[in-house]
Design a protein around this motif. Structure first.
Motif, PDB file in Angstrom:
ATOM      1  N   PHE A 135       8.171  97.078  56.273  1.00  0.00           N
ATOM      2  CA  PHE A 135       7.080  97.967  55.858  1.00  0.00           C
ATOM      3  C   PHE A 135       5.936  97.772  56.849  1.00  0.00           C
ATOM      4  CE2 PHE A 135       3.404  98.555  52.734  1.00  0.00           C
ATOM      5  CZ  PHE A 135       3.481  99.946  52.745  1.00  0.00           C
ATOM      6  N   TRP A 136       5.414  98.881  57.398  1.00  0.00           N
ATOM      7  CA  TRP A 136       4.383  98.719  58.424  1.00  0.00           C
ATOM      8  C   TRP A 136       3.405  99.884  58.436  1.00  0.00           C
ATOM      9  CZ3 TRP A 136       9.156 100.732  59.415  1.00  0.00           C
ATOM     10  CH2 TRP A 136       9.267 101.832  60.288  1.00  0.00           C
ATOM     11  N   ILE A 137       2.300  99.653  59.143  1.00  0.00           N
ATOM     12  CA  ILE A 137       1.241 100.648  59.299  1.00  0.00           C
ATOM     13  C   ILE A 137       0.833 100.701  60.757  1.00  0.00           C
ATOM     14  CG2 ILE A 137      -0.637  98.984  58.856  1.00  0.00           C
ATOM     15  CD1 ILE A 137      -2.149 101.205  57.415  1.00  0.00           C
ATOM     16  N   GLU A 138       0.513 101.893  61.234  1.00  0.00           N
ATOM     17  CA  GLU A 138      -0.139 102.081  62.532  1.00  0.00           C
ATOM     18  C   GLU A 138      -1.404 102.881  62.261  1.00  0.00           C
ATOM     19  OE1 GLU A 138       2.406 103.772  65.497  1.00  0.00           O
ATOM     20  OE2 GLU A 138       3.918 102.186  65.310  1.00  0.00           O
ATOM     21  N   VAL A 139      -2.544 102.307  62.643  1.00  0.00           N
ATOM     22  CA  VAL A 139      -3.807 102.915  62.245  1.00  0.00           C
ATOM     23  C   VAL A 139      -4.853 102.735  63.350  1.00  0.00           C
ATOM     24  CG1 VAL A 139      -4.562 100.813  61.052  1.00  0.00           C
ATOM     25  CG2 VAL A 139      -5.472 103.020  60.336  1.00  0.00           C
ATOM     26  N   PRO A 140      -5.645 103.806  63.643  1.00  0.00           N
ATOM     27  CA  PRO A 140      -6.710 103.677  64.642  1.00  0.00           C
ATOM     28  C   PRO A 140      -7.955 103.038  64.022  1.00  0.00           C
ATOM     29  CG  PRO A 140      -6.646 105.934  63.832  1.00  0.00           C
ATOM     30  CD  PRO A 140      -5.541 105.186  63.130  1.00  0.00           C
TER      31      PRO A 140
END
Length: 439
Positions: free
Chosen positions: A328-333
């Protein structure tokens, strides 16, 4: 308020309070007492707060909490959070504890580039403008050398300046699209100062450019401003474990993993769900951004724009199951700073950064992304198992009891009672009335 007021900003704080109480509230005496009650008893601290913004009357307090036991890239953190919503800190803490013995959170900085633009109108031959820009670019860089020298000494500065023709969208519309590295500073003032100088140099040099006609020399600068959309100032945070380790008292591991995956995939394709899904992520992100003195409005704007980068609004988090491993992962600016602004002024901001072991901007990006991922994990886990209300409403119970005027003894009795009963506004009111009637 029945009539406008002249010179309000020139009044003293006491005079502002008197005017507001008398002209804008039903009970001037109580309103004045309330505003004064929330002043800081330390006069120096209060003066500091008064000077953050204009027309200050008092302070608006939000809870300052910590969520402990976050294992991030092998280091343990207690994460400061400033937020008013019940269950957010508890959910983050619960997620941190869940992943503590499963390797914790892993993070990766994917980029730190920030953006600013000079928007201008040029109604002439595009080829002439392209030739002009080739000679202008080194002069633009030279014109800001006094602004950038300190940033460059630390390894930052201007990365790139690009001429963009957008006249197919608005007649004559062009821009200087500029990218920056601002290191541990959020960099808004630095970027805007560079952009305004670029704009001035652009206009001055255009007037002297021999190949331009008189009309072409009169470039109109519309505005010069940084962008809060920073798709290349990006961080990734991730958790993973064998499916068997997802076992809970509420659901078998395999069933939970599949339901969790489907829930995330629904948020990928359904904007109505994605907005609420991402709002839960921002519960965690905003709480840490606010606690560390950063601009949560800028972060919100940039994050939600990024969520729509594919042409439709979608989830910021991802999940997969491969070879028996749940990931489970997130990519966020995240454009954040740990120097400048409130970071060196607000006493609790300085304490929050101290609690986080005085992080660099990159380290803070990692921590904030983890807070968002943890919050989302906790929310989706509740949704696919017990439902969101069971935990949320129990955390909201004290707020409800305070609104109903319950005594301390009544609160203690009802907290115990609702450990085994469903919390709703009606059920709490009924239980409280029953206790009070027995007296």
């Amino acid at each position: 308020m029945k009539t406008p007021v002249e010179g309000f900003s020139k009044l003293s704080k006491a005079e502002k309070i008197d005017w507001i109480a008398q002209n804008c509230t039903e009970d001037p005496k109580t309103s004045k007492q309330l505003l004064e009650r929330y002043w800081n008893t330390d006069h120096q601290v209060q003066k500091l707060h008064d000077e953050f913004i204009e027309n200050t009357l008092s302070n608006y307090y939000l809870p300052f909490a910590v969520a402990p036991n976050f294992l991030i890239d092998g280091e343990l953190y207690a994460i400061p959070m400033t937020i008013e919503e019940s269950s957010v800190v508890a959910a983050a803490s619960k997620a941190a504890k869940f992943w503590l013995d499963k390797g914790g959170f892993k993070t990766e900085i994917l980029g730190t580039e920030k953006v600013g633009q000079v928007h201008f109108i040029y109604k002439g031959d595009p080829k002439k403008l392209t030739v002009f820009f080739a000679t202008l670019k080194p002069e633009l860089l030279q014109s800001v050398s006094a602004i950038t020298q300190n940033m460059e000494k630390r390894g930052g500065g201007i990365n790139h300046i690009e001429l963009r023709d957008l006249s197919d969208k608005i007649e004559g519309y062009h821009q200087l699209h500029c990218t920056f590295e601002t290191l541990d500073a959020m960099g808004a003032n630095f970027i805007n100062s560079c952009l305004e100088q670029f704009a001035q140099t652009l206009k001055e040099k255009a007037k002297l450019h021999a190949a331009f006609s008189e009309e072409e020399k009169n470039i109109e600068v519309v505005m010069s401003i940084l962008s809060n959309y920073v798709p290349h100032c990006l961080v990734k945070a991730e958790v993973s474990c064998p499916i068997a380790q997802l076992e809970t008292k509420d659901m078998p591991a395999e069933e939970f993993a599949q339901k969790f995956l489907r829930a995330v995939n629904i948020a990928k394709v359904e904007p109505y769900r994605a907005v609420t899904h991402n709002k839960g992520i921002m519960n965690g992100i905003d709480a840490v951004v606010l606690a560390t003195g950063n601009d949560f409005r800028a972060v919100e704007a940039g994050v939600h724009a990024y969520a729509a980068k594919e042409g439709h609004y979608s989830s910021l988090t991802y999940a997969k199951i491969e070879d028996g491993i749940f990931t489970f992962w997130i990519e966020v600016p995240l454009a954040l700073g740990t120097v400048g602004g409130l970071t060196s002024l607000h006493p609790l901001v300085k304490l929050a950064l101290d609690i986080l072991q005085k992080p660099s901007a990159k380290e803070l990006m990692r921590i904030v992304a983890v807070a968002g991922l943890a919050q989302n994990f906790a929310a989706v886990r509740s949704l696919v198992t017990t439902g969101i209300q069971k935990g949320h409403m129990k955390m909201h119970l004290l707020n409800m009891l305070n609104q109903m005027g319950a005594s301390e003894n009544e609160k203690q009795q009802l907290v115990e009672h609702f450990k085994n009963h469903t919390v709703t506004n009606a059920s709490v009111k009924e239980a409280l009335e029953k206790i009070q009637s027995q007296k």
